[in-house]
Design a protein around this motif. Structure first.
Motif, short mmCIF file in Angstrom:
data_model
loop_
_atom_site.label_atom_id
_atom_site.label_comp_id
_atom_site.label_asym_id
_atom_site.label_seq_id
_atom_site.Cartn_x
_atom_site.Cartn_y
_atom_site.Cartn_z
N GLY A 634 -2.25 -11.45 6.79
CA GLY A 634 -3.03 -12.49 6.91
C GLY A 634 -2.54 -13.29 5.77
N ASN A 635 -3.25 -14.78 5.74
CA ASN A 635 -3.06 -15.66 4.75
C ASN A 635 -1.66 -15.85 4.52
N GLY A 636 -0.80 -15.77 5.70
CA GLY A 636 0.77 -16.20 5.50
C GLY A 636 1.65 -14.87 5.19
N THR A 637 0.99 -13.68 5.17
CA THR A 637 1.92 -12.47 4.62
C THR A 637 2.51 -11.85 5.81
N GLU A 638 3.80 -11.71 5.85
CA GLU A 638 4.30 -10.98 6.89
C GLU A 638 4.78 -9.58 6.31
N ILE A 639 4.26 -8.45 7.01
CA ILE A 639 4.40 -7.26 6.50
C ILE A 639 5.89 -6.83 7.17
N LEU A 640 6.71 -6.37 6.07
CA LEU A 640 8.04 -5.84 6.31
C LEU A 640 8.28 -4.33 6.68
N GLY A 641 7.26 -3.51 5.78
CA GLY A 641 7.52 -2.13 6.13
C GLY A 641 6.31 -1.50 5.54
N GLU A 642 6.22 -0.19 5.81
CA GLU A 642 5.01 0.62 5.34
C GLU A 642 5.54 2.02 4.85
N TYR A 643 4.43 2.73 4.15
CA TYR A 643 4.98 4.10 3.88
C TYR A 643 5.23 4.91 4.90
N THR A 644 6.05 5.86 4.72
CA THR A 644 6.16 6.76 5.68
C THR A 644 5.14 7.71 5.74
N ALA A 645 5.08 8.67 6.86
CA ALA A 645 3.72 9.35 6.94
C ALA A 645 3.63 10.66 6.11
N ALA A 646 4.57 10.91 5.32
CA ALA A 646 4.56 11.89 4.19
C ALA A 646 3.90 11.27 3.26
N THR A 647 3.88 9.92 2.98
CA THR A 647 3.31 9.38 1.70
C THR A 647 1.96 9.34 1.40
N ALA A 648 1.13 8.68 2.70
CA ALA A 648 -0.35 8.45 2.67
C ALA A 648 -0.93 9.18 3.47
N ALA A 649 -2.01 9.93 3.49
CA ALA A 649 -2.84 10.46 4.09
C ALA A 649 -3.64 9.71 5.20
N THR A 650 -3.50 8.29 5.06
CA THR A 650 -4.36 7.40 5.91
C THR A 650 -3.37 7.34 7.16
N VAL A 651 -2.18 7.33 7.13
CA VAL A 651 -1.11 7.46 7.90
C VAL A 651 -1.53 8.46 9.09
N ALA A 652 -1.65 9.63 8.58
CA ALA A 652 -2.10 10.65 9.48
C ALA A 652 -3.21 10.41 10.10
N ALA A 653 -4.28 9.75 9.46
CA ALA A 653 -5.71 9.52 10.06
C ALA A 653 -5.66 8.16 11.23
N GLY A 654 -4.32 7.78 11.15
CA GLY A 654 -4.25 6.73 12.77
C GLY A 654 -3.83 5.49 12.29
N GLY A 655 -3.03 5.20 11.29
CA GLY A 655 -2.56 3.79 11.00
C GLY A 655 -1.62 3.94 10.04
N GLY A 656 -0.70 2.65 10.21
CA GLY A 656 0.17 2.76 9.12
C GLY A 656 -0.03 1.73 8.06
N VAL A 657 0.51 2.18 6.89
CA VAL A 657 -0.21 1.62 5.34
C VAL A 657 1.04 0.85 4.89
N PRO A 658 0.67 -0.44 4.96
CA PRO A 658 1.81 -1.59 4.57
C PRO A 658 2.20 -1.28 2.78
N SER A 659 3.57 -1.26 2.85
CA SER A 659 3.91 -1.29 1.41
C SER A 659 4.99 -2.50 1.16
#
Length: 771
Positions: A634-659
């Motif tokens: 949002g606010n002009g921000t373009e997401i280019l990448g996210e943590y791998t699933a091994a990095t953040a528990a929230t990924v396994a909970a159902g969504g990517g986490v932008p990094s």
């Protein structure tokens, strides 16, 4: 502009001291040569766009040699390839590492005989040689017996440093805070200089390299043996004096420390438990850990106060006619000792680079990975900042050669001449590209005693002299900016720098674009550039004024800024993601979990505008990060990448986490990476987005300036260099590889690990230097 000294006199107004005729003042002209018996004038001055060694008004080739093992045969070999500047170890009192015989034998008793023997060996090998004395300063055991309160004291009351080096096992060392030791050292330095200048060979001595601390390199005692210092009487007194200068009153100290009982007269060095205390994150909290943060600052100030006093003493005693240098500023390299960087004393870099009593600073080349091809040459400090301050960076080339005793891989040792030459020419390419000098360091004797190796070193020495006639112009469009303050705010087990610097160096060098290394203060002040891309590796603390200065420069240069990890996280009121937002423009939030041992990035975008992004760029990190951040869209921000699933528990909970994200700011481009290491492939894509010229079509270890390009091949096969414009290109090493008239692209074969160094004459620049 030349550096000026405290009395306002520029270096060019130094004075000679004449032996046998008393003291005589004589104005030094640009090309004046000394008469018989006069002492030489040695300076570092601007010449053809770079700081350059001058002796008696003449620019001098600053490719030279240093040894721990003075020997006539080795000196003759090196003199035979054209070297006429030699350095060897001496002491004005006592060498902790036994690299020179003790000089200070007892009260009023001095023995300089070994210094004379070593100087005469040099002059026997080459009667016209110049000498740079490396002077180690410490304190002899008998002196420490007489001054127990001035002996550095480690945690638990220990007074011996646990040093595993054979020559330095379990010895006492003086407290750097001891005024008594400092005064004695200054007196001994003056005595040494008096002795040298009274000798027949004194007219060949051009300077003094002042060394102390761990491995001669001004690292504070105990920082590499995991011993916390300094609990001596002198150390406590020095800390209290520092606190008085910093805070001025008990009330200010109590407010800062959050301790209503604290007083300046009774303040204690933080306990080992306080200094090593774990915490909820990797950062020390100024609200609750100010005492430890203060002591970290004190250690760096203490080391710099000490070396500043000693170098100033030498300058004053020699009437500013001699070179003075030190080792210092290893903020990049000390990341390999995750527990030592905050205790090292090497963090007051901006102050040291500005000291008028210092002409040159040195470090060995990086020890992290010296293999040809997979490894690299990298200076341990911010050598480009130093160059912009008018000081000379001297690379200590201590690569083990194939002739050196020891196991393969030790200090980069290769099994053959070919591997040694690949490393040595790579080192020379790095030195030339950054406008530095270099000495070959024979630590054990016989390292270079091979006819074929010496023949190549003769060619390297000749190339080292070429910049005397050739204007130096950097080609870097990328700056890597480091804040030396950040380690003060990190807990004792510093994982951040181990990741952000140790593992990032190789990726920076493989971008295919030359880089310059600057301090945050220098970049904010407008030093260097303009740069099209700026990598902020460890910027945690940012004041509003610093933030405004950084954003203003980025806008002025229309640059792309890559902010890594916690950029701006520490503000005036403590740690707050809002500080990251104010600096970078991104809405950054804390994640509830920390990064495990293999945190990595997965790209979700396929391109940045018209610049395609590479495929999988997972980069496993061997250490944990805590806290961990995510960036919101949002606010002009373009997401280019996210943590791998091994990095953040929230990924396994159902969504990517932008990094990783990008956005446009007013006149500049902002990129935020929650991870402190990005791969060379991704850095290349960001550089291309910024309009940086990439010399290679694929990742290669590269060094370049306006007239020099050097690559160290990662793979076998055909390699390509694309120049910024048309130029004549001739290979220096291997000779005959390329010799072409004006072109913008060259192709040539190299095997993995091989080095190629090219001399480049752009069309718009007339050829010089006889090429």
């Amino acid at each position: 502009m030349e550096t000026t000294y405290r009395d306002g006199d520029p270096r060019m107004r130094a004075w000679f001291r004449i032996l046998g005729l008393g003291v005589m003042l004589m104005a030094i002209g640009g090309t004046t040569s000394p008469r018989a018996g006069e002492l030489p004038l040695a300076q570092v001055k601007p010449h053809n766009g770079r700081p350059t060694l001058f002796i008696n008004g003449q620019p001098h080739n600053d490719f030279c040699t240093m040894t721990y093992h003075p020997g006539l045969s080795e000196f003759k070999e090196l003199a035979g390839i054209g070297i006429d500047l030699f350095s060897f170890s001496v002491t004005s009192d006592y060498s902790y590492y036994n690299l020179a015989s003790p000089v200070w034998k007892g009260p009023g008793e001095y023995d300089y005989s070994q210094i004379e023997e070593r100087a005469k060996l040099v002059l026997e090998a080459n009667p016209n040689a110049w000498i740079l004395l490396r002077v180690y300063v410490s304190a002899p055991p008998w002196w420490m017996d007489q001054h127990p309160g001035d002996v550095c004291t480690f945690e638990g009351g220990a007074t011996e440093m646990k040093d595993q080096r054979v020559r330095a096992a379990n010895k006492r060392v003086p407290s750097m805070a001891s005024e008594t030791w400092r005064a004695a050292t200054c007196d001994n330095l003056r005595r040494l200089i008096d002795h040298v200048q009274a000798q027949s060979w004194g007219s060949r001595v051009i300077g003094y390299h002042i060394a102390s601390g761990i491995t001669e390199e001004w690292m504070h005692w105990g920082c590499q043996s995991r011993q916390l210092a300094d609990y001596s009487q002198a150390g406590v007194a020095g800390y209290r004096a520092w606190l008085k200068a910093r805070y001025g009153s008990d009330g200010a100290l109590r407010e800062a420390w959050g301790d209503p009982a604290a007083t300046l007269d009774a303040a204690a060095v933080p306990t080992p438990e306080e200094r090593r205390a774990p915490g909820p994150t990797i950062f020390l909290d100024p609200a609750t850990n100010r005492k430890v943060i203060d002591y970290n600052y004190f250690l760096s100030d203490l080391v710099v106060d000490t070396l500043s006093l000693f170098t100033r003493t030498v300058k004053e005693k020699t009437n500013n006619t001699k070179l003075v240098g030190i080792f210092y500023g290893y903020i990049i390299e000390l990341s390999w000792e995750k527990f030592s960087i905050s205790q090292s004393g090497h963090l007051d870099i901006d102050r040291v680079f500005s000291l008028p009593s210092i002409d040159f600073i040195s470090s060995p080349s990086s020890y992290t990975d010296r293999r040809p091809g997979e490894g690299y040459s990298f200076f341990m400090s911010l050598s480009d900042s130093l160059r912009y301050h008018g000081k000379l960076w001297m690379d200590e080339n201590d690569y083990y050669t194939f002739k050196t005793r020891g196991a393969l891989g030790t200090f980069g040792k290769m099994p053959s001449l070919a591997g040694t030459l690949a490393q040595q020419w790579r080192e020379v390419g790095n030195v030339l590209a950054h406008g530095a000098g270099m000495w070959w360091f024979d630590m054990g004797g016989g390292w270079y005693s091979d006819p074929a190796l010496l023949a190549e070193m003769k060619r390297m020495h000749a190339e080292g002299g070429h910049p005397l006639d050739l204007p130096y112009e950097p080609a870097a469009q990328v700056a890597v900016v480091i804040d030396p303050r950040t380690p003060h705010y990190l807990r004792y087990e510093d994982t951040y720098h181990s990741i952000a610097h140790r593992f990032a160096k190789r990726e920076w060098l493989r971008m295919g674009a030359p880089i310059e290394m600057l301090s945050l203060a220098d970049y904010a002040a407008g030093v260097g550039g303009p740069y099209k891309m700026v990598i902020f590796t460890n910027l945690v603390k940012a004041t509003p004024a610093e933030r405004d200065a950084l954003r203003a420069r980025l806008s002025r240069d229309r640059a792309l800024a890559l902010w890594q990890y916690a950029s701006g996280y520490l503000g005036e009121k403590g740690y707050d993601p809002a500080g990251i937002r104010a600096l970078t423009g991104f809405d950054v939030k804390l994640l509830p979990e920390k990064a495990p041992e293999k945190a990595a990035l997965r790209l979700t975008a396929r391109a940045i505008g018209k610049v395609p992004l590479p495929g999988d760029l997972s980069f496993a990190m061997p250490l944990t990060l805590d806290p961990l951040f995510t960036v919101s869209p949002g606010n002009g921000t373009e997401i280019l990448g996210e943590y791998t699933a091994a990095t953040a528990a929230t990924v396994a909970a159902g969504g990517g986490v932008p990094s990783l994200a990008i956005k446009q700011e007013a006149g500049w481009t902002s990129v935020y990476s929650a991870l402190p290491v990005l791969s060379a492939e991704l850095l290349r894509a960001l550089a291309a987005t910024a309009g940086v010229h990439l010399y290679t079509p694929a990742p290669e270890t590269l060094y370049a300036s306006h007239n020099w390009v050097c690559i160290n091949a990662i793979d076998d096969g055909k390699h390509t260099i694309r120049l910024p414009g048309r130029a004549r290109v001739k290979s220096v090493y291997p000779p005959g590889l390329v010799d072409t008239e004006a072109t913008s692209e060259i192709e040539f074969p190299l095997a993995a690990g091989e080095t190629a160094l090219f001399f480049v004459t752009p069309e718009e620049t007339p050829s010089s230097g006889g090429r």
